[in-house]
Design an enzyme around this catalytic site. Structure first.
Site, mmCIF file in Angstrom:
data_model
loop_
_atom_site.group_PDB
_atom_site.id
_atom_site.type_symbol
_atom_site.label_atom_id
_atom_site.label_comp_id
_atom_site.label_asym_id
_atom_site.label_seq_id
_atom_site.Cartn_x
_atom_site.Cartn_y
_atom_site.Cartn_z
ATOM 1 N N ARG A 105 -27.231 -19.798 -4.345
ATOM 2 C CA ARG A 105 -27.659 -20.100 -3.199
ATOM 3 C C ARG A 105 -26.807 -18.219 -3.181
ATOM 4 O O ARG A 105 -25.729 -18.225 -3.435
ATOM 5 C CB ARG A 105 -26.242 -21.204 -2.083
ATOM 6 C CG ARG A 105 -25.684 -20.210 -0.677
ATOM 7 C CD ARG A 105 -25.430 -20.902 0.264
ATOM 8 N NE ARG A 105 -24.598 -21.103 1.141
ATOM 9 C CZ ARG A 105 -25.371 -20.145 1.791
ATOM 10 N NH1 ARG A 105 -26.345 -19.364 1.873
ATOM 11 N NH2 ARG A 105 -24.680 -19.384 3.242
ATOM 12 N N ARG A 143 -27.756 -7.496 5.937
ATOM 13 C CA ARG A 143 -28.083 -9.293 5.272
ATOM 14 C C ARG A 143 -28.950 -9.299 5.289
ATOM 15 O O ARG A 143 -29.080 -10.391 4.207
ATOM 16 C CB ARG A 143 -27.450 -10.005 6.748
ATOM 17 C CG ARG A 143 -26.043 -10.133 7.159
ATOM 18 C CD ARG A 143 -25.405 -10.814 8.577
ATOM 19 N NE ARG A 143 -26.793 -11.673 9.071
ATOM 20 C CZ ARG A 143 -26.191 -11.161 10.544
ATOM 21 N NH1 ARG A 143 -26.357 -10.113 10.951
ATOM 22 N NH2 ARG A 143 -27.261 -10.952 11.761
ATOM 23 N N ARG A 170 -34.366 -12.564 3.718
ATOM 24 C CA ARG A 170 -33.686 -11.921 1.913
ATOM 25 C C ARG A 170 -34.329 -12.798 1.191
ATOM 26 O O ARG A 170 -34.750 -12.204 -0.315
ATOM 27 C CB ARG A 170 -31.972 -12.678 2.454
ATOM 28 C CG ARG A 170 -31.668 -11.817 1.472
ATOM 29 C CD ARG A 170 -30.116 -12.789 1.599
ATOM 30 N NE ARG A 170 -29.825 -12.098 2.757
ATOM 31 C CZ ARG A 170 -28.648 -13.596 3.186
ATOM 32 N NH1 ARG A 170 -28.754 -14.475 2.569
ATOM 33 N NH2 ARG A 170 -28.109 -13.233 4.110
ATOM 34 N N GLY A 229 -30.255 -18.555 2.294
ATOM 35 C CA GLY A 229 -30.464 -18.940 4.090
ATOM 36 C C GLY A 229 -32.026 -17.642 4.564
ATOM 37 O O GLY A 229 -33.264 -18.944 5.539
ATOM 38 N N SER A 245 -24.006 -15.114 3.126
ATOM 39 C CA SER A 245 -23.735 -14.428 3.967
ATOM 40 C C SER A 245 -22.210 -15.844 4.542
ATOM 41 O O SER A 245 -22.602 -16.416 3.963
ATOM 42 C CB SER A 245 -24.346 -13.647 4.911
ATOM 43 O OG SER A 245 -24.706 -14.207 5.558
ATOM 44 N N ASP A 265 -19.541 -10.270 8.052
ATOM 45 C CA ASP A 265 -18.263 -10.314 9.436
ATOM 46 C C ASP A 265 -17.355 -11.034 9.356
ATOM 47 O O ASP A 265 -16.754 -12.094 8.120
ATOM 48 C CB ASP A 265 -19.072 -10.919 10.593
ATOM 49 C CG ASP A 265 -19.484 -12.114 10.324
ATOM 50 O OD1 ASP A 265 -18.580 -12.911 10.612
ATOM 51 O OD2 ASP A 265 -20.369 -12.835 9.414
ATOM 52 N N ARG A 289 -43.479 -23.204 7.930
ATOM 53 C CA ARG A 289 -42.399 -23.140 8.135
ATOM 54 C C ARG A 289 -42.142 -21.830 8.380
ATOM 55 O O ARG A 289 -40.888 -21.310 8.839
ATOM 56 C CB ARG A 289 -41.802 -24.076 8.671
ATOM 57 C CG ARG A 289 -42.405 -25.624 8.847
ATOM 58 C CD ARG A 289 -40.774 -26.241 8.927
ATOM 59 N NE ARG A 289 -41.257 -27.675 9.452
ATOM 60 C CZ ARG A 289 -41.342 -28.128 10.681
ATOM 61 N NH1 ARG A 289 -40.015 -27.274 11.102
ATOM 62 N NH2 ARG A 289 -41.982 -29.869 11.254
#
Length: 232
Positions: free
Chosen positions: A87, A217, A24, A20, A90, A204, A43
């Site tokens: 994908r 992350r 990363r 996402g 997290s 988390d 973007r």
């Protein structure tokens, strides 16, 4: 070139990793791929193509939530011919036995999203992983002695719930963790007859309240990425 991705035809590989977080994506490309080239900055949603053990691999940030993810997946599949979408995200644990940095493979994805309500009136569609990719990931993890969990996850439309105890109902029915994209990914992959898999690292816990930092992350999910690359 598509609306949200500025790559030219042939600049994106048939296999792509989908974090996402665009930062990363940058970390994955610079850490794991040989000779990575940035093909997208539209973007700020960074995308890269390089090679891994001689195979072309791309990595593309998708943003947060099913709507954003579907925009990128639609264009990757229909404009660039991507066939394998993995994908690498997290998730928040719903289970005391699933702790920070544990890896979960999403076999299926429940959801609070209405993304499929207009397709399946008065019915529930069950988005599921591609079996071939799932088995390759599980076998690779076993060979490398990387512990994994696998099962149903929740793709939620809300990051902040009004009711902090709401997760317990999902946990009671065996849902392992919560994230925000997998149900959309599995649905669009099924619709277009391509392969998809969601690998998640626990960042988390809704049970204990523990959480990793944003820096963690972005740059510390190595085992999950190793499984993803080992799968392809």
């Amino acid at each position: 070139m598509s609306t949200h991705i500025q790559a030219k035809k042939g600049e994106i590989a048939e296999t792509i990793l989908l974090p996402g977080d665009p930062l990363r994506a940058k970390w994955i490309a610079e850490t794991f791929l040989e000779n990575p080239v940035c093909y997208n900055e539209v973007r700020g949603m960074l995308g890269f193509t390089g090679t891994y053990q001689g195979k072309p691999i791309s990595v593309q940030g998708t943003g947060m939530g099913i709507p954003s993810t579907l925009i990128y997946c639609h264009e990757l599949i229909n404009n660039y011919g991507v066939k394998n979408l993995i994908r690498v995200g997290s998730a928040g644990s719903y289970n005391r036995g699933i702790t920070l940095r544990d890896i979960v493979i999403a076999m299926s994805a429940s959801t609070t999203s209405g993304i499929n309500n207009s397709r399946f009136i008065n019915a529930d569609y069950a988005p599921t992983a591609n079996f071939e990719l799932f088995m390759k990931a599980a076998l690779f993890a076993r060979e490398k002695n990387i512990e994994i969990k696998a099962g149903n996850v929740l793709s939620s439309d809300e990051f902040y719930e009004d009711e902090p105890e709401a997760y317990k109902k999902w946990a009671d029915f065996g849902v392992l963790c919560v994230e925000m994209e997998t149900a959309g990914l599995y649905t669009i992959a099924a619709r277009h007859k391509v392969k998809a898999l969601s690998l998640l690292t626990i960042s988390d816990s809704l049970v204990t309240g523990e959480h990793l930092s944003s820096a963690d992350r972005e740059t510390s999910f190595s085992k999950m990425v190793e499984i993803a690359l080992g799968t392809v």
